[in-house]
Write a protein that holds these residues in place. Structure first.
Motif, PDB file in Angstrom:
ATOM      1  N   HIS A  37       0.852  -1.291   0.075  1.00  0.00           N
ATOM      2  CA  HIS A  37       0.178  -0.083  -0.028  1.00  0.00           C
ATOM      3  C   HIS A  37       0.641   1.335   0.049  1.00  0.00           C
ATOM      4  N   SER A  42      -3.062   1.732   4.610  1.00  0.00           N
ATOM      5  CA  SER A  42      -2.946   0.211   5.214  1.00  0.00           C
ATOM      6  C   SER A  42      -3.245  -0.889   4.110  1.00  0.00           C
ATOM      7  N   SER A  43      -3.179  -1.957   4.295  1.00  0.00           N
ATOM      8  CA  SER A  43      -3.685  -3.021   3.449  1.00  0.00           C
ATOM      9  C   SER A  43      -5.124  -2.943   3.176  1.00  0.00           C
ATOM     10  N   ASP A  64       0.211  -4.562   6.451  1.00  0.00           N
ATOM     11  CA  ASP A  64       0.410  -2.885   7.103  1.00  0.00           C
ATOM     12  C   ASP A  64       1.871  -2.946   7.245  1.00  0.00           C
ATOM     13  N   HIS A  68       2.208   1.770  10.282  1.00  0.00           N
ATOM     14  CA  HIS A  68       0.837   2.190   9.307  1.00  0.00           C
ATOM     15  C   HIS A  68      -0.016   1.208   9.902  1.00  0.00           C
ATOM     16  N   GLY A  69      -1.444   1.306   9.911  1.00  0.00           N
ATOM     17  CA  GLY A  69      -2.546   0.584  10.221  1.00  0.00           C
ATOM     18  C   GLY A  69      -2.272  -0.175  11.454  1.00  0.00           C
ATOM     19  N   SER A  71      -0.152  -2.531  12.224  1.00  0.00           N
ATOM     20  CA  SER A  71       1.293  -2.814  12.820  1.00  0.00           C
ATOM     21  C   SER A  71       1.890  -1.914  13.860  1.00  0.00           C
ATOM     22  N   GLN A 196      -7.902   5.062   7.587  1.00  0.00           N
ATOM     23  CA  GLN A 196      -6.525   4.323   7.564  1.00  0.00           C
ATOM     24  C   GLN A 196      -5.357   5.112   8.067  1.00  0.00           C
ATOM     25  N   GLY A 200      -2.719   4.892  11.810  1.00  0.00           N
ATOM     26  CA  GLY A 200      -0.934   4.662  11.875  1.00  0.00           C
ATOM     27  C   GLY A 200      -0.499   5.753  12.972  1.00  0.00           C
TER      28      GLY A 200
END
Length: 285
Positions: A37, A42-43, A64, A68-69, A71, A196, A200
């Motif tokens: 991404h 994110s994913s 991710d 980010h996201g 993670s 999204q 993060g």
């Protein structure tokens, strides 16, 4: 940690050498497609592709990026070498072979670095760069067509001062071309981008601006020896085509370029049907 399997395990996390947890989705069976991404997403940004290619019989994987996201919100390692190493760790954990790696924007840089460094030995079959940042975004003496540092300083200032507002303004404007006359604006798409982004970590997002703008992928592109499809909208207001796709295609050994008239940076969302059809044709070729 999810168990190693030849088919999708749903979702899970892996822990990298520095203790960072990388969240991933892993659905289906068949040839794996790994989606990378863009910033600061994110994913989840790959929903339209994950569902489509799962239905086409592929194993679809998306992670991710660190910071980010879902993670770990890392304060270190937010640069391309570590991003690529995280991908290599995920690929090894899932034992992915003959995979197709698809990267959008910053994720395109991640794909170029990963495939060039760790994509040998049957791990990678093909790669795709969509609205991707390579060879290098920043204007330098060697890259006179690039964007001036002030553009990226503006992003940094926005992240530091009011990230929540910046993450409204970018998708509502240039990212999806919603600032163009006659554009059909989807508030849901704008809200999902904001959602999204706000998941993060601000430190990782701040550092990633340098990673996506100043990393030079010239040698990575030259080193890639698998087929690469370069897809870019000619109305991309985030990563202008003249200093990205039109230069990348000249550096790739086995590159194919597809230009989309009037398409924006986020074309995999706004024009998913067209992008998915062309991806499928490239995967099957």
């Amino acid at each position: 940690m999810a168990s190693q399997t030849k088919s999708g395990s749903g979702s899970g996390t892996i822990t990298t050498k520095d203790g960072t947890q990388i969240y991933y989705k892993d659905w289906g069976t068949g040839q794996p497609i790994v989606f990378h991404h863009g910033w600061p997403l994110s994913s989840d940004d790959w929903d339209a592709q994950m569902l489509f290619f799962l239905a086409q019989g592929y194993r679809v994987v998306a992670h991710d990026r660190r910071g980010h996201g879902r993670s770990t919100q890392t304060d270190t390692g937010n640069e391309m070498d570590t991003y690529a190493a995280d991908v290599a760790a995920l690929v090894a954990h899932l034992d992915l072979k003959d995979a197709i790696h698809v990267g959008h924007s910053t994720g395109g840089g991640e794909v170029a670095r990963y495939v060039a460094k760790d994509g040998s030995g049957g791990r990678v079959a093909k790669a795709v760069l969509i609205g991707a940042v390579p060879p290098i975004m920043l204007k330098t003496p060697a890259n006179p067509g690039g964007l001036p540092i002030e553009v990226f300083d503006g992003f940094r200032s926005g992240v530091a001062a009011n990230r929540a507002q910046l993450y409204r303004d970018v998708p509502a404007g240039p990212f999806y071309g919603f600032n163009r006359p006659g554009a059909e604006v989807s508030q849901g798409v704008v809200d999902n981008w904001w959602r999204q982004g706000m998941m993060g970590g601000t430190k990782a997002h701040y550092d990633c601006i340098k990673a996506f703008s100043e990393t030079d992928f010239t040698e990575d592109l030259k080193a890639i020896d698998v087929p690469v499809l370069v897809m870019h909208g000619d109305d991309d207001q985030i990563v202008p085509i003249a200093d990205s796709a039109l230069l990348s295609i000249k550096l790739l050994k086995k590159g194919e370029l597809k230009i989309y008239k009037g398409f924006p940076h986020g074309m995999a969302t706004t024009h998913a049907d067209a992008i998915n059809a062309d991806l499928l044709a490239f995967f099957k070729a």
